[in-house]
Write a protein that holds these residues in place. Structure first.
Motif, short mmCIF file in Angstrom:
data_model
loop_
_atom_site.label_atom_id
_atom_site.label_comp_id
_atom_site.label_asym_id
_atom_site.label_seq_id
_atom_site.Cartn_x
_atom_site.Cartn_y
_atom_site.Cartn_z
N ASP A 246 0.83 -1.20 0.00
CA ASP A 246 0.00 0.00 0.00
C ASP A 246 0.87 1.25 0.00
N LEU A 247 1.96 1.24 0.76
CA LEU A 247 2.88 2.37 0.75
C LEU A 247 3.47 2.55 -0.64
N ALA A 248 3.79 1.45 -1.31
CA ALA A 248 4.32 1.55 -2.67
C ALA A 248 3.33 2.26 -3.59
N ARG A 249 2.05 1.98 -3.42
CA ARG A 249 1.04 2.68 -4.24
C ARG A 249 1.05 4.18 -3.95
N GLN A 250 1.20 4.53 -2.69
CA GLN A 250 1.24 5.96 -2.34
C GLN A 250 2.47 6.65 -2.94
N LEU A 251 3.60 5.96 -2.95
CA LEU A 251 4.80 6.55 -3.55
C LEU A 251 4.64 6.68 -5.06
N ASP A 252 4.08 5.64 -5.68
CA ASP A 252 3.90 5.64 -7.13
C ASP A 252 2.98 6.78 -7.56
N GLU A 253 1.92 7.00 -6.81
CA GLU A 253 0.98 8.08 -7.14
C GLU A 253 1.64 9.45 -7.13
N ARG A 254 2.72 9.60 -6.37
CA ARG A 254 3.36 10.91 -6.21
C ARG A 254 4.69 11.01 -6.95
N GLY A 255 5.04 9.98 -7.70
CA GLY A 255 6.27 10.02 -8.47
C GLY A 255 7.53 9.98 -7.62
N LEU A 256 7.45 9.36 -6.45
CA LEU A 256 8.60 9.29 -5.56
C LEU A 256 9.43 8.04 -5.83
N TYR A 257 10.70 8.11 -5.48
CA TYR A 257 11.60 6.97 -5.55
C TYR A 257 11.54 6.20 -4.23
N ALA A 258 11.99 4.94 -4.27
CA ALA A 258 11.94 4.07 -3.10
C ALA A 258 13.35 3.80 -2.58
N SER A 259 13.56 4.06 -1.29
CA SER A 259 14.82 3.73 -0.64
C SER A 259 14.61 2.53 0.29
N LEU A 260 15.73 1.90 0.68
CA LEU A 260 15.71 0.73 1.53
C LEU A 260 16.72 0.91 2.65
N GLY A 261 16.36 0.54 3.88
CA GLY A 261 17.31 0.66 4.97
C GLY A 261 16.92 -0.20 6.16
N SER A 262 17.92 -0.58 6.94
CA SER A 262 17.68 -1.41 8.12
C SER A 262 17.46 -0.57 9.37
N ASP A 263 17.98 0.68 9.40
CA ASP A 263 18.02 1.49 10.62
C ASP A 263 18.86 0.80 11.68
#
Length: 309
Positions: A246-263
């Motif tokens: 669902d978060l991926a859909r929200q990013l896609d709708e706004r043209g955002l890139y996806a980052s990955l991290g463990s913190d």
């Protein structure tokens, strides 16, 4: 050195991708020195990493030298503390050009804000029975780095006021508790502006951890985009796969890139460098394909001169 080929899209391969763009060292509230974080990443097969200590790049030069020894690619970075609608929000600045210009002064301001915030937290912890709280937190942190809430949590444990750090946060230091002091942080829009002006990529950190409804998370993402932010952490550590999609859909709708991290903060916990949930199939592009990062990563992350950090 040449970089191992990273995917240009998330096509459903669960990884791991050998990427971790959110980690901490003793330059802020992590347990390992920057060079030791890099060594651990090398052991775990990480090829692209970012050291993103809180409101500082003090560990990046040491980490960059270690990364060169291990033939790894290190992105200079920092995790900035901000405010948005009264909520403490973190933004990871990925900084391929290092720190220069107005960002130098901005980080100095963040350090001063941390000192002022620590003094307020100390006053509040003393009311809970932690005598000389600032000095006790400093004992936990050591003499050099700025104080954070984990230092006060450890001080509470050492004083016998709580049984463990998790309890310290749940009762006194977590979100909305008496030790959760936000007033000293700059606005989200201001911080994103600093990062973008320095040639960096502004990444909303762990968007699923703020306790927001889907609608309010969407408003946060809207404001990030309006300020010039370019990405968000699609995966941060371990999270529910349905919520990730669902978060991926929200990013896609706004043209955002996806980052990955463990913190990642310390060894022995459930989060180690590179440990995170699988990335779902999505049209959201990986952040390392962003124009501001792609050439830097392809060239093996030739870090800026030390003076730029």
């Amino acid at each position: 050195m040449p970089m191992p080929r990273l995917p240009e899209r998330f096509d459903g391969d669960p990884g791991p991708f050998g990427v971790d763009l959110h980690m901490h060292s003793t330059a802020s509230d992590g347990a390992l020195a920057p060079s030791d974080v890099v060594a651990l990443c090398a052991e775990r097969g990480i090829s692209l990493m970012a050291l993103s200590d809180h409101d500082t790049v003090a560990g990046v030069e040491e980490a960059a030298e270690a990364a060169r020894r291990h033939d790894m690619c290190l992105l200079p970075a920092s995790e900035f503390s901000t405010r948005w609608q009264g909520i403490s929000i973190h933004v990871v600045g990925l900084l391929p050009n290092g720190v220069h210009g107005a960002l130098v002064e901005a980080l100095e301001g963040q350090a001063q804000a941390r000192e002022a915030r620590a003094a307020v937290i100390a006053q509040r912890m003393e009311k809970l029975g932690l005598d000389d709280a600032l000095a006790r937190a400093r004992e936990q942190a050591g003499p050099h780095r700025p104080l954070g809430r984990p230092d006060f949590a450890r001080a509470l444990v050492a004083a016998g006021l709580v049984p463990d750090i998790a309890t310290a946060f749940r009762k006194h230091l977590g979100s909305g508790k008496v030790g959760d002091v936000k007033a000293h942080w700059p606005a989200l829009t201001e911080v994103v502006g600093w990062i973008v002006a320095a040639g960096g990529v502004a990444v909303l950190a762990h968007p699923l951890r703020y306790g927001l409804t889907r609608r309010k998370r969407g408003l946060l993402l809207d404001d990030l985009v309006a300020a010039g932010g370019q990405a968000a952490e699609l995966v941060n550590g371990f999270q529910n796969p349905d919520v990730t999609r669902d978060l991926a859909r929200q990013l896609d709708e706004r043209g955002l890139y996806a980052s990955l991290g463990s913190d990642f903060h310390f060894p022995g916990g459930y989060l180690a460098p590179g440990s995170m949930s699988p990335v779902p199939r999505t049209a959201v592009p990986p952040v390392w394909t962003h124009p501001r990062l792609a050439d830097f990563v392809a060239m093996g992350c030739d870090a800026p001169a030390a003076g730029a950090l």
